[in-house]
Design an enzyme around this catalytic site. Structure first.
Site, PDB file in Angstrom:
ATOM      1  N   ARG A   1     -12.278  46.297  80.162  1.00 13.94           N
ATOM      2  CA  ARG A   1     -12.229  45.450  79.186  1.00 13.94           C
ATOM      3  C   ARG A   1     -11.557  44.195  79.575  1.00 13.94           C
ATOM      4  O   ARG A   1     -10.523  44.258  80.409  1.00 13.94           O
ATOM      5  CB  ARG A   1     -11.214  46.056  78.144  1.00 13.94           C
ATOM      6  CG  ARG A   1     -10.976  45.277  76.832  1.00 13.94           C
ATOM      7  CD  ARG A   1     -10.048  45.928  75.983  1.00 13.94           C
ATOM      8  NE  ARG A   1     -10.523  47.244  75.636  1.00 13.94           N
ATOM      9  CZ  ARG A   1      -9.595  48.358  75.770  1.00 13.94           C
ATOM     10  NH1 ARG A   1      -8.612  48.234  76.089  1.00 13.94           N
ATOM     11  NH2 ARG A   1     -10.125  49.514  75.572  1.00 13.94           N
TER      12      ARG A   1
ATOM     13  N   HIS B   1     -19.255  47.302  82.864  1.00  8.47           N
ATOM     14  CA  HIS B   1     -18.948  48.759  83.418  1.00  8.47           C
ATOM     15  C   HIS B   1     -19.522  48.705  85.093  1.00  8.47           C
ATOM     16  O   HIS B   1     -20.398  47.721  85.254  1.00  8.47           O
ATOM     17  CB  HIS B   1     -20.218  49.555  82.734  1.00  8.47           C
ATOM     18  CG  HIS B   1     -20.020  49.523  81.376  1.00  8.47           C
ATOM     19  ND1 HIS B   1     -18.881  49.960  80.603  1.00  8.47           N
ATOM     20  CD2 HIS B   1     -20.903  49.074  80.416  1.00  8.47           C
ATOM     21  CE1 HIS B   1     -19.003  49.897  79.377  1.00  8.47           C
ATOM     22  NE2 HIS B   1     -20.230  49.540  79.070  1.00  8.47           N
TER      23      HIS B   1
ATOM     24  N   HIS C   1     -20.728  41.831  78.455  1.00  9.42           N
ATOM     25  CA  HIS C   1     -21.232  42.254  77.027  1.00  9.42           C
ATOM     26  C   HIS C   1     -20.421  42.621  76.061  1.00  9.42           C
ATOM     27  O   HIS C   1     -19.282  42.889  76.296  1.00  9.42           O
ATOM     28  CB  HIS C   1     -22.398  43.257  77.089  1.00  9.42           C
ATOM     29  CG  HIS C   1     -21.751  44.554  77.514  1.00  9.42           C
ATOM     30  ND1 HIS C   1     -21.472  44.988  79.006  1.00  9.42           N
ATOM     31  CD2 HIS C   1     -21.452  45.594  76.734  1.00  9.42           C
ATOM     32  CE1 HIS C   1     -21.156  46.139  78.913  1.00  9.42           C
ATOM     33  NE2 HIS C   1     -21.050  46.517  77.802  1.00  9.42           N
TER      34      HIS C   1
ATOM     35  N   GLU D   1     -26.927  51.042  80.550  1.00 14.60           N
ATOM     36  CA  GLU D   1     -27.019  51.317  79.087  1.00 14.60           C
ATOM     37  C   GLU D   1     -28.088  50.490  78.392  1.00 14.60           C
ATOM     38  O   GLU D   1     -28.428  49.275  79.028  1.00 14.60           O
ATOM     39  CB  GLU D   1     -25.748  51.289  78.449  1.00 14.60           C
ATOM     40  CG  GLU D   1     -25.011  49.972  78.233  1.00 14.60           C
ATOM     41  CD  GLU D   1     -23.709  49.985  77.711  1.00 14.60           C
ATOM     42  OE1 GLU D   1     -22.983  50.938  77.714  1.00 14.60           O
ATOM     43  OE2 GLU D   1     -23.187  48.987  77.178  1.00 14.60           O
TER      44      GLU D   1
END
Length: 324
Positions: A198, A103, A178, A120
């Site tokens: 992605r 991200h 991740h 996150e």
């Protein structure tokens, strides 16, 4: 109308890797197949959750903030975010591995997408035997080394894998590569953002489109943190009937509460809303002479004006999330 503890109707999302644990483990109610995500508290446009109980039923987070402003979210949160709710709370069920992804941070996301970045954290609620997560690299790499492995279809060779179990917790800052592995059910707390790059997807075909999913190879290059870190998992205390610090970041603060009986929580020092995520067991919350029930797989938002909550339980594990 006086604000009260708020539950929301989840928004369910199909995912190519989704399973059935949101139903079987968390008692979610939906008819679709391959539901991978339950968005519990969301202000993301197009996927806004609505209040499910009480006089404010049907109201979205944006509706509530526009009406109640700092009374709902806290003065500093309102000053910084306005009518945008700053967090997104999810449950994620991975029947098969998620794509390997990254991200962008706030600056890159703002520049490219007019969005917040995505920092996150994950809390593992249930994990099958040998379940793993991918978090970061297993050695220091350069952008050139990364691209070479990507082109040779050998990216997993340089990625760090972690064996996980119930209660494992990880902070995933923007830039850290991740992926959630097969057989993992997690609670995810993140910035309000839906920007994901992605980078590797095992050449899977999405049955809804009949095609491979798009990769974001070039966008990811400048977003990735290529460093290696000595440790990725977050350790924390699990003292009973105590507020245990879990993960504190510039974007959110999360505590762990393992309660065995009655517990009074003074929230007066917290200057924002508070969210409780029930990850095990069940409890009753008392507020304004009203009782609210919370069971595994449920989430409740406590407005900033509420300064005290009483819990009654025979055993419950909660994540407590706030901003300031």
């Amino acid at each position: 109308m006086k604000l009260y503890p708020l539950k929301f109707t989840p928004v369910y999302s199909y995912r190519i890797w989704g399973g059935e644990k949101l139903k079987t483990e968390l008692n979610k109610n939906y008819d679709q197949n391959s539901i991978g995500e339950s968005w519990e508290v969301s202000g993301v446009p197009g996927n806004e959750t609505k209040v499910s109980e009480g006089p404010l039923s049907g109201k979205t987070l944006k509706d509530l903030i526009e009406t109640y402003k700092d009374e709902l979210v806290g003065q500093s949160v309102y000053d910084n975010f306005g009518s945008t709710f700053p967090l997104l709370i999810k449950f994620i069920d991975a029947k098969s591995p998620l794509s390997i992804q990254v991200h962008p941070n706030d600056d890159l996301a703002r520049q490219r997408h007019n969005s917040y970045g995505k920092n996150e954290m994950w809390y593992v609620m249930q994990a099958e035997k040998k379940a793993e997560l991918i978090v970061g690299f297993n050695k220091r790499v350069t952008q050139e080394i990364y691209q070479e492995h990507l082109q040779n279809n050998t990216l997993p060779e340089i990625l760090n894998t972690e064996k996980v179990k119930e209660g494992s917790a990880y902070y995933i800052p923007a830039g850290r590569v991740h992926a959630i592995g097969e057989g993992v059910l997690i609670a995810e707390i993140q910035q309000t953002s839906d920007i994901t790059y992605r980078i590797y997807d095992y050449d899977r075909i999405d049955k809804t489109t009949g095609k491979k999913r798009d990769l974001h190879t070039n966008l990811a290059l400048d977003a990735i943190d290529y460093n290696h870190y000595a440790s990725y998992e977050t350790g924390y205390e699990t003292c009973t009937n105590k507020v245990n610090k879990l993960i504190f970041s510039p974007y959110f603060k999360t505590n762990s509460l393992h309660l065995k009986d009655s517990f009074s929580r003074d929230l007066s020092s917290i200057k924002s809303f508070v969210i409780y995520i029930c990850v095990e067991g069940e409890t009753s919350l008392q507020c304004f002479n009203t009782t609210y029930e919370l069971s595994k797989g449920e989430t409740i938002l406590i407005p900033a004006t509420i300064e005290h909550i009483d819990f009654t339980t025979k055993g419950v594990k909660l994540l407590e999330v706030h901003i300031t």
